[in-house]
Design an enzyme around this catalytic site. Sequence first.
Site, mmCIF file in Angstrom:
data_model
loop_
_atom_site.group_PDB
_atom_site.id
_atom_site.type_symbol
_atom_site.label_atom_id
_atom_site.label_comp_id
_atom_site.label_asym_id
_atom_site.label_seq_id
_atom_site.Cartn_x
_atom_site.Cartn_y
_atom_site.Cartn_z
ATOM 1 N N ASP A 173 0.864 -1.178 0.000
ATOM 2 C CA ASP A 173 0.000 0.000 0.000
ATOM 3 C C ASP A 173 0.900 1.228 0.000
ATOM 4 O O ASP A 173 1.611 1.488 0.977
ATOM 5 C CB ASP A 173 -0.925 0.004 1.220
ATOM 6 C CG ASP A 173 -1.821 1.233 1.255
ATOM 7 O OD1 ASP A 173 -2.672 1.379 0.366
ATOM 8 O OD2 ASP A 173 -1.643 2.062 2.184
ATOM 9 N N GLU B 204 -1.347 -1.303 -6.124
ATOM 10 C CA GLU B 204 -2.612 -0.688 -6.521
ATOM 11 C C GLU B 204 -2.366 0.267 -7.669
ATOM 12 O O GLU B 204 -1.359 0.996 -7.685
ATOM 13 C CB GLU B 204 -3.239 0.050 -5.339
ATOM 14 C CG GLU B 204 -4.660 0.509 -5.579
ATOM 15 C CD GLU B 204 -5.276 1.130 -4.339
ATOM 16 O OE1 GLU B 204 -6.482 1.418 -4.363
ATOM 17 O OE2 GLU B 204 -4.547 1.323 -3.351
ATOM 18 N N CYS C 271 -13.094 -10.442 7.621
ATOM 19 C CA CYS C 271 -14.450 -10.881 7.265
ATOM 20 C C CYS C 271 -14.920 -10.319 5.931
ATOM 21 O O CYS C 271 -16.026 -10.642 5.483
ATOM 22 C CB CYS C 271 -15.436 -10.482 8.364
ATOM 23 S SG CYS C 271 -15.613 -8.690 8.573
ATOM 24 N N ASP D 175 -3.328 1.347 6.826
ATOM 25 C CA ASP D 175 -2.416 1.003 5.742
ATOM 26 C C ASP D 175 -2.113 -0.492 5.713
ATOM 27 O O ASP D 175 -2.036 -1.098 4.633
ATOM 28 C CB ASP D 175 -1.122 1.799 5.870
ATOM 29 C CG ASP D 175 -1.359 3.301 5.784
ATOM 30 O OD1 ASP D 175 -2.345 3.701 5.130
ATOM 31 O OD2 ASP D 175 -0.578 4.071 6.366
#
Length: 412
Positions: free
Chosen positions: A189, A273, A328, A354
């Site tokens: 990230d 990303e 989850c 992060d």
Amino acid sequence: MRYSFRIEPTPGQRIALARTFGCARVVYNDALAACKAAWQTDRARIATGALAKRVITDAKRTPERAWLAEVSVDALQSSLRDLDTAYANFFASVTRKRRGRRMGLPVFKSKKDNRQSIRFSRNGFRLRENGRLNLAKIGDMRVRWSRPLPSVPSSVSVIKDASDRYFASFVVDVEPRALPPADTQVGIDLGLTHYAVLSDGQVIDNPRFLRRAEQRLRKAQQTLSRKAKGSKNRARARIKVARAHARVADARMDWCHQSASRLIRDNQAVYLEDLAVSGLARTRLTRSVHDAAWGMFRRVLEDKAARYGRHVGVVSRWLPSSQTCHVCWVVDGKKPLHVRIWRCEGCGTEHDRDLNASRVILAAGQAERLNAPGGPVRPEVEIPRQARPVERGTHPKPQPVTTGRQAGTPVR
């Protein structure tokens, strides 16, 4: 690959290089003007051979361009090949054959550009046994060899940058060297507070090269602004400013290479990303975004991965990595930037913003890589493949596609 080395031309060779820079620029501009005129007249295109004969061979016989014979013809022909490449890139971009931003038409070169370059093919240069670089009609130049060339170069580009430094950039063939397989994969990230947060908990601090050099750059810019325009003092002050910026750029590039090499060496796959850097650079964080150089870091990482047999995956920029719980997989909604720690409403797990985003990027990248060849969404679930009976001349009812995902199970 390109191997660049600093070269040290003598004062006479600097004059010869400046003459070659100018001649190559004039040939490029003359060829571009001829192409534009032919297209505007009858929508015709001039063949490369006819164009070279007009702007080089025939031009040398005229009094206005007789000085083209003083430089190597190889550098002049290379400038025409550059023009062909520029037109090819433009047409490939128009027809959507070239990815990336839309390429524009070639433009005329200016002698006022602070960066000048010429290229020599194998007929225009040679490497001496004493390590000197010989260029046609320029002579032998000293090269600061920092490492040996892996193979015989096919061409060399001589570049003069804004800080009045000269470089020789050799194009060589390099065999890929696959590293031993590694068992680890990591998601990254990217940010500004910390340059990178890895999914295994490692944190790479932001070096902030431009921020640390701001005071020195500010003083150099002030000194430049106080010099009279057109004076020699202003030219010397401009070179000082350019050298200060070159130190920042060189330090940033070296840091990117070292960090990328470390990540490629330690991990079999790296996932990033797809950040919209050009859009982020138009915000109030413009200087910090440019100083971080995320695009350069990604490009260096992909180049090293291709060379050493690693994998670099890029996930969509629309992935809500900062809103999704990696435990989850509940999307918890948008959060302002000052919120660095948050608690998931689904499972109650407390996350570092992060670190959680890097783990979501890792899971998404792994899923995309497995699904690319037709694998299951979840690695631990196998997709049963059943043949569907089809009778000739009938229209069978569509049957539901069986997937490995059960109801209520999130996609990883």
